[in-house]
Write an enzyme that holds these catalytic residues in place. Sequence first.
Site, PDB file in Angstrom:
ATOM      1  N   MET A   1       0.874  -1.167  -0.018  1.00 58.88           N
ATOM      2  CA  MET A   1       0.107  -0.043  -0.009  1.00 58.88           C
ATOM      3  C   MET A   1       1.011   1.103  -0.044  1.00 58.88           C
ATOM      4  O   MET A   1       1.929   1.454   0.755  1.00 58.88           O
ATOM      5  CB  MET A   1      -0.874  -0.128   1.268  1.00 58.88           C
ATOM      6  CG  MET A   1      -2.099   0.837   1.308  1.00 58.88           C
ATOM      7  SD  MET A   1      -3.318   0.001   0.244  1.00 58.88           S
ATOM      8  CE  MET A   1      -4.846   0.762   0.294  1.00 58.88           C
ATOM      9  N   CYS A   2       0.737   2.120  -0.822  1.00 57.62           N
ATOM     10  CA  CYS A   2       1.381   3.113  -0.845  1.00 57.62           C
ATOM     11  C   CYS A   2       0.872   4.434   0.334  1.00 57.62           C
ATOM     12  O   CYS A   2      -0.027   4.045   0.754  1.00 57.62           O
ATOM     13  CB  CYS A   2       1.334   3.793  -2.383  1.00 57.62           C
ATOM     14  SG  CYS A   2       1.583   2.744  -3.452  1.00 57.62           S
TER      15      CYS A   2
END
Length: 243
Positions: A1-2
Amino acid sequence: MCRHLGYLGRPTALHDLLLAPPHSLSTQAYAPRHQEHGLVNVDGFGAGWYVPGRTPPVRYRRAVPIWSDQSFASLAPTIESRCVVAAVRSATPGFPSDESGAAPFTHDRWLFSHNGALADFRLAHKVFRDSASWVTDALAPMDSALLFGLAVAHWEAGASLGAGLAQVVHDISAHGGGGRLNLLASDGERLAATTSGDSLFTCTDSGSVLLASEPCDTRSDWHHVPPSSLVEADDDGLRIMPL
Ligand code: GLN
């Protein structure tokens, strides 16, 4: 997940938004606090911003960790904008980590970022490749690019910024195998974001608004956005509604 961040408000330097805060995107790249998937965000970064008198945003991307780009560090104090979208990336396994996969994606007046992953990229691609708008940034070989192409198609068909993002989440959830779909976008006048699978916080302060995966500082104005929400922000303020 950024991790991603959108800003709308008085003109502010990129350095003050993205690098200087104690828990800036630069820090979130190696020590995120609220990230529910993935450990670090070192597979590139990007920033897009709007300048007066020009409709398309400026966009800067690199395939290196944000803290290692000394050129960006030297530019960032000199660039001010009233509307910014930026992200640090943790590439989903199976997708390349070159610059073309780093958010924000852009076309026309829009900037777009995706935190998350499609549960079944092959299915989503098969179902939606003909309805997505195949603008250049939507051609990158990864899930976020397909989502961007879908969002552009909805915006070009007349959807508002927020409605376009909400429609992408509904499309993928109903027919594309689902996934984690924290989306963030701007058209230079407003921000919109969805929560679907990871964290998002808002901070409003003196007429400015931040939508960010994590609080960047210790101000008490940060508020957690509930899961499955759509957030819209413009000069009239901030609205949070169920997706
Ligand atoms: N799936 C997207 C990518 O590969 C976003 C990844 C993420 O949120 N970590 O870049």
